[in-house]
Design a protein around this motif. Structure first.
Motif, short mmCIF file in Angstrom:
data_model
loop_
_atom_site.label_atom_id
_atom_site.label_comp_id
_atom_site.label_asym_id
_atom_site.label_seq_id
_atom_site.Cartn_x
_atom_site.Cartn_y
_atom_site.Cartn_z
N VAL A 177 0.81 -1.29 -0.06
CA VAL A 177 0.15 -0.06 0.02
C VAL A 177 0.77 1.23 0.05
N ALA A 178 2.00 1.31 0.91
CA ALA A 178 2.73 2.48 0.81
C ALA A 178 3.54 2.61 -0.55
N GLU A 179 3.85 1.63 -1.25
CA GLU A 179 4.77 1.73 -2.47
C GLU A 179 3.62 2.18 -3.66
N LEU A 180 2.51 1.88 -3.40
CA LEU A 180 1.13 2.14 -4.27
C LEU A 180 0.83 3.57 -4.28
N ARG A 181 1.03 4.19 -3.03
CA ARG A 181 0.75 5.53 -2.77
C ARG A 181 1.75 6.35 -3.95
N LYS A 182 3.01 5.86 -3.68
CA LYS A 182 4.27 6.63 -4.51
C LYS A 182 3.99 6.71 -5.87
N VAL A 183 3.11 5.60 -6.42
CA VAL A 183 3.13 5.84 -8.01
C VAL A 183 2.35 6.78 -8.42
N ILE A 184 3.11 7.58 -9.55
CA ILE A 184 2.23 8.51 -10.17
C ILE A 184 1.38 7.86 -11.32
N TRP A 185 0.09 7.80 -11.08
CA TRP A 185 -0.78 7.11 -11.99
C TRP A 185 -1.26 8.00 -13.22
N PRO A 186 -1.27 7.48 -14.52
CA PRO A 186 -1.35 8.39 -15.61
C PRO A 186 -3.08 8.80 -15.64
N ASN A 187 -3.06 10.02 -16.19
CA ASN A 187 -4.66 10.66 -16.44
C ASN A 187 -5.33 9.70 -17.69
N ARG A 188 -6.64 9.90 -18.00
CA ARG A 188 -7.51 9.03 -18.88
C ARG A 188 -6.77 9.25 -20.30
N LYS A 189 -6.34 10.81 -20.69
CA LYS A 189 -5.86 11.00 -21.91
C LYS A 189 -4.34 10.21 -22.17
N GLN A 190 -3.40 10.12 -21.10
CA GLN A 190 -2.24 9.57 -21.13
C GLN A 190 -2.49 7.91 -21.53
N MET A 191 -3.70 7.51 -20.75
CA MET A 191 -3.98 6.04 -20.70
C MET A 191 -4.46 5.51 -22.18
N VAL A 192 -5.21 6.45 -22.78
CA VAL A 192 -5.67 6.14 -24.25
C VAL A 192 -4.55 6.06 -25.24
N SER A 193 -3.86 7.22 -25.02
CA SER A 193 -2.67 7.41 -25.98
C SER A 193 -1.85 6.07 -25.77
N TYR A 194 -1.26 5.74 -24.52
CA TYR A 194 -0.50 4.70 -24.42
C TYR A 194 -1.06 3.36 -24.98
N THR A 195 -2.19 3.06 -24.67
CA THR A 195 -2.95 2.00 -24.90
C THR A 195 -2.99 1.91 -26.57
N THR A 196 -3.35 2.75 -27.26
CA THR A 196 -3.42 3.19 -28.87
C THR A 196 -1.90 2.84 -29.28
N VAL A 197 -0.88 3.26 -28.71
CA VAL A 197 0.48 2.96 -29.30
C VAL A 197 0.56 1.57 -29.06
N VAL A 198 0.44 1.13 -28.11
CA VAL A 198 0.69 -0.44 -27.65
C VAL A 198 -0.08 -1.61 -28.65
N LEU A 199 -1.36 -1.05 -28.98
CA LEU A 199 -2.21 -1.87 -29.92
C LEU A 199 -1.55 -1.66 -31.48
N ILE A 200 -1.41 -0.44 -31.57
CA ILE A 200 -0.70 -0.18 -33.25
C ILE A 200 0.75 -1.01 -33.00
N PHE A 201 1.51 -0.99 -32.44
CA PHE A 201 2.58 -1.75 -32.28
C PHE A 201 2.38 -3.45 -32.31
N LEU A 202 1.42 -3.70 -31.62
CA LEU A 202 1.08 -5.35 -31.59
C LEU A 202 0.68 -5.67 -32.94
N ALA A 203 -0.32 -4.72 -33.61
CA ALA A 203 -0.71 -5.16 -34.85
C ALA A 203 0.35 -4.96 -35.85
N PHE A 204 1.24 -4.21 -35.88
CA PHE A 204 2.42 -4.48 -36.71
C PHE A 204 3.37 -5.48 -36.60
N MET A 205 3.65 -5.84 -35.49
CA MET A 205 4.34 -7.07 -35.13
C MET A 205 3.68 -8.30 -35.40
#
Length: 139
Positions: free
Chosen positions: A91-119
């Motif tokens: 719990v103490a370590e999870l409090r130190k994590v900097i969580w991404p916001n919704r916009k960052q999460m959507v962009s990161y997920t999109t990049v991963v899915l595009i890379f996965l489709a390419f591979m």
């Protein structure tokens, strides 16, 4: 100044032309610091000959002197306490994590899915090409 430089030619006295064997400037001795040995006694400066002899001294029977055992200060052996302590640390370590916001999460997920489709397309294409090549060679 040291005695080595007393007779040396200085830079500002106008004698910039060196003689046949003389370069016109004094030679400097470059000393490098010793490389770290990795031993704590040497790193802390306690590596004198007397300290080394005292550290390696042996008893009369040829064995090293035994150190008294220190009291336990580590974690307890109780498994329930161990699990509770582990969860508190999680719990103490999870409090130190900097969580991404919704916009960052959507962009990161999109990049991963595009890379996965390419591979997938790349590996599928190479596999298809090798399959065609093997059917041409072996009929």
């Amino acid at each position: 100044m040291s005695d080595e430089r007393d007779g040396a030619v200085s830079a500002g006295d106008g004698t910039d032309t060196p003689d046949e064997g003389d370069t016109g400037s004094p030679t400097a001795v470059v000393t490098r610091p010793q490389r770290p040995s990795g031993k704590r006694s040497r790193r802390e400066g306690a590596g004198t000959a007397a300290a080394v002899v005292a550290d390696t001294a042996k008893n009369g029977d040829g064995k090293k002197p035994k150190k008294p055992k220190a009291a336990k200060t580590g974690p307890s052996r109780n498994p329930i306490t161990f699990v509770i302590n582990y969860l508190q640390q999680v719990v103490a370590e999870l409090r130190k994590v900097i969580w991404p916001n919704r916009k960052q999460m959507v962009s990161y997920t999109t990049v991963v899915l595009i890379f996965l489709a390419f591979m997938v397309a790349l590996i599928g294409g190479v596999d298809f090409g090798f399959a065609k090549l093997i059917t041409l060679v072996f009929g």
